[in-house]
Design a protein around this motif. Structure first.
Motif, PDB file in Angstrom:
ATOM      1  N   GLY A   8      36.200  12.063  54.021  1.00 27.11           N
ATOM      2  CA  GLY A   8      35.195  11.030  53.782  1.00 27.11           C
ATOM      3  C   GLY A   8      35.181  10.000  54.896  1.00 27.11           C
ATOM      4  O   GLY A   8      34.115   9.593  55.371  1.00 27.11           O
ATOM      5  N   GLN A   9      36.354   9.577  55.344  1.00 23.85           N
ATOM      6  CA  GLN A   9      36.441   8.617  56.440  1.00 23.85           C
ATOM      7  C   GLN A   9      35.896   9.219  57.737  1.00 23.85           C
ATOM      8  O   GLN A   9      35.226   8.536  58.510  1.00 23.85           O
ATOM      9  N   ALA A  10      36.183  10.494  57.965  1.00 26.30           N
ATOM     10  CA  ALA A  10      35.668  11.165  59.157  1.00 26.30           C
ATOM     11  C   ALA A  10      34.138  11.228  59.098  1.00 26.30           C
ATOM     12  O   ALA A  10      33.461  11.003  60.114  1.00 26.30           O
ATOM     13  N   ALA A  11      33.581  11.508  57.928  1.00 28.18           N
ATOM     14  CA  ALA A  11      32.125  11.558  57.769  1.00 28.18           C
ATOM     15  C   ALA A  11      31.520  10.177  58.008  1.00 28.18           C
ATOM     16  O   ALA A  11      30.462  10.054  58.646  1.00 28.18           O
ATOM     17  N   GLU A  12      32.177   9.121  57.532  1.00 28.54           N
ATOM     18  CA  GLU A  12      31.681   7.756  57.761  1.00 28.54           C
ATOM     19  C   GLU A  12      31.675   7.426  59.247  1.00 28.54           C
ATOM     20  O   GLU A  12      30.712   6.835  59.755  1.00 28.54           O
ATOM     21  N   LEU A  13      32.724   7.805  59.947  1.00 33.56           N
ATOM     22  CA  LEU A  13      32.788   7.555  61.386  1.00 33.56           C
ATOM     23  C   LEU A  13      31.710   8.342  62.125  1.00 33.56           C
ATOM     24  O   LEU A  13      31.036   7.807  63.017  1.00 33.56           O
ATOM     25  N   ASP A  14      31.517   9.600  61.742  1.00 37.97           N
ATOM     26  CA  ASP A  14      30.455  10.418  62.340  1.00 37.97           C
ATOM     27  C   ASP A  14      29.087   9.778  62.083  1.00 37.97           C
ATOM     28  O   ASP A  14      28.247   9.704  62.986  1.00 37.97           O
ATOM     29  N   ALA A  15      28.876   9.322  60.833  1.00 37.24           N
ATOM     30  CA  ALA A  15      27.601   8.691  60.482  1.00 37.24           C
ATOM     31  C   ALA A  15      27.395   7.411  61.287  1.00 37.24           C
ATOM     32  O   ALA A  15      26.291   7.156  61.786  1.00 37.24           O
ATOM     33  N   LEU A  16      28.438   6.615  61.414  1.00 29.41           N
ATOM     34  CA  LEU A  16      28.353   5.381  62.197  1.00 29.41           C
ATOM     35  C   LEU A  16      27.945   5.688  63.636  1.00 29.41           C
ATOM     36  O   LEU A  16      27.007   5.084  64.172  1.00 29.41           O
ATOM     37  N   ASN A  17      28.624   6.641  64.258  1.00 33.01           N
ATOM     38  CA  ASN A  17      28.295   7.017  65.637  1.00 33.01           C
ATOM     39  C   ASN A  17      26.862   7.540  65.757  1.00 33.01           C
ATOM     40  O   ASN A  17      26.135   7.187  66.679  1.00 33.01           O
ATOM     41  N   TYR A  18      26.461   8.372  64.799  1.00 29.78           N
ATOM     42  CA  TYR A  18      25.108   8.924  64.783  1.00 29.78           C
ATOM     43  C   TYR A  18      24.069   7.805  64.682  1.00 29.78           C
ATOM     44  O   TYR A  18      23.094   7.767  65.446  1.00 29.78           O
ATOM     45  N   LEU A  19      24.288   6.884  63.749  1.00 28.97           N
ATOM     46  CA  LEU A  19      23.318   5.802  63.541  1.00 28.97           C
ATOM     47  C   LEU A  19      23.266   4.841  64.729  1.00 28.97           C
ATOM     48  O   LEU A  19      22.195   4.353  65.081  1.00 28.97           O
ATOM     49  N   GLN A  20      24.408   4.609  65.353  1.00 22.93           N
ATOM     50  CA  GLN A  20      24.403   3.770  66.547  1.00 22.93           C
ATOM     51  C   GLN A  20      23.606   4.436  67.672  1.00 22.93           C
ATOM     52  O   GLN A  20      22.886   3.762  68.409  1.00 22.93           O
ATOM     53  N   ARG A  21      23.700   5.744  67.780  1.00 23.56           N
ATOM     54  CA  ARG A  21      22.896   6.467  68.779  1.00 23.56           C
ATOM     55  C   ARG A  21      21.399   6.377  68.459  1.00 23.56           C
ATOM     56  O   ARG A  21      20.566   6.508  69.352  1.00 23.56           O
ATOM     57  N   GLN A  22      21.075   6.161  67.170  1.00 22.43           N
ATOM     58  CA  GLN A  22      19.675   6.024  66.757  1.00 22.43           C
ATOM     59  C   GLN A  22      19.176   4.579  66.919  1.00 22.43           C
ATOM     60  O   GLN A  22      18.050   4.266  66.573  1.00 22.43           O
ATOM     61  N   GLY A  23      20.062   3.681  67.388  1.00 20.13           N
ATOM     62  CA  GLY A  23      19.656   2.309  67.663  1.00 20.13           C
ATOM     63  C   GLY A  23      20.069   1.279  66.630  1.00 20.13           C
ATOM     64  O   GLY A  23      19.750   0.094  66.784  1.00 20.13           O
ATOM     65  N   LEU A  24      20.754   1.688  65.572  1.00 25.52           N
ATOM     66  CA  LEU A  24      21.212   0.730  64.576  1.00 25.52           C
ATOM     67  C   LEU A  24      22.494   0.060  65.062  1.00 25.52           C
ATOM     68  O   LEU A  24      23.251   0.649  65.838  1.00 25.52           O
ATOM     69  N   GLY A  36      31.706  -2.716  43.657  1.00 26.95           N
ATOM     70  CA  GLY A  36      31.859  -1.427  44.316  1.00 26.95           C
ATOM     71  C   GLY A  36      32.035  -1.581  45.808  1.00 26.95           C
ATOM     72  O   GLY A  36      32.474  -2.624  46.294  1.00 26.95           O
ATOM     73  N   GLU A  37      31.658  -0.540  46.531  1.00 24.37           N
ATOM     74  CA  GLU A  37      31.826  -0.499  47.979  1.00 24.37           C
ATOM     75  C   GLU A  37      30.571   0.057  48.631  1.00 24.37           C
ATOM     76  O   GLU A  37      29.932   0.964  48.098  1.00 24.37           O
ATOM     77  N   ILE A  38      30.233  -0.504  49.786  1.00 26.64           N
ATOM     78  CA  ILE A  38      29.156   0.028  50.609  1.00 26.64           C
ATOM     79  C   ILE A  38      29.804   0.537  51.894  1.00 26.64           C
ATOM     80  O   ILE A  38      30.531  -0.203  52.562  1.00 26.64           O
ATOM     81  N   ASP A  39      29.533   1.789  52.210  1.00 25.00           N
ATOM     82  CA  ASP A  39      30.176   2.413  53.368  1.00 25.00           C
ATOM     83  C   ASP A  39      29.824   1.703  54.669  1.00 25.00           C
ATOM     84  O   ASP A  39      30.709   1.332  55.440  1.00 25.00           O
ATOM     85  N   LEU A  40      28.534   1.546  54.919  1.00 27.68           N
ATOM     86  CA  LEU A  40      28.080   0.931  56.170  1.00 27.68           C
ATOM     87  C   LEU A  40      26.960  -0.058  55.873  1.00 27.68           C
ATOM     88  O   LEU A  40      26.063   0.240  55.074  1.00 27.68           O
ATOM     89  N   ILE A  41      27.024  -1.200  56.521  1.00 26.73           N
ATOM     90  CA  ILE A  41      25.920  -2.149  56.502  1.00 26.73           C
ATOM     91  C   ILE A  41      25.517  -2.311  57.962  1.00 26.73           C
ATOM     92  O   ILE A  41      26.334  -2.680  58.801  1.00 26.73           O
TER      93      ILE A  41
END
Length: 118
Positions: A8-24, A36-41
């Protein structure tokens, strides 16, 4: 840490990198409160984006995206509302879901996956 948590942590890191490449740009990661928890803001232009990241080994039970059911959505909304109380100005917001299925390296990104019920 369990294997599932590690994946799950690896997927979050992959998602973070992917979204940063998309300009977020990252605002906060693993934001927690009593609701609760929100993975990424992240920020997408002027929009504040609350992102749930899901990884599933298969789509057998509906897959990663479908696993963000109504109950989880409500927890994410409450957690997002809690986060918003820390801000001086209310931004435009949306809820996105990033899903990884099996060994797929490319995520499925659902923008505006759900909204506050009006």
């Amino acid at each position: 840490m369990t294997i599932a948590q590690s994946k799950g942590q690896a997927a979050e890191l992959d998602a973070l990198n992917y979204l940063q490449r998309q300009g977020l740009s990252l605002i906060d990661q693993n934001y927690r409160c009593r609701y609760g928890e929100i993975d990424l803001i992240m920020k997408d232009g002027q929009t504040l984006v609350f992102i749930e990241v899901r990884k599933r080994q298969s789509a057998k039970f509906g897959g990663a995206i479908a696993s963000v059911a109504y109950t989880k959505q409500q927890k994410l909304i409450l957690t997002a509302q809690h986060f918003l109380t820390t801000l001086k100005k209310m931004p435009v917001c949306r809820f996105d879901v990033i899903g990884y299925e099996g060994s797929a390296l490319q995520p499925v990104w659902i923008k505006d996956a759900f909204q506050l019920a009006s």
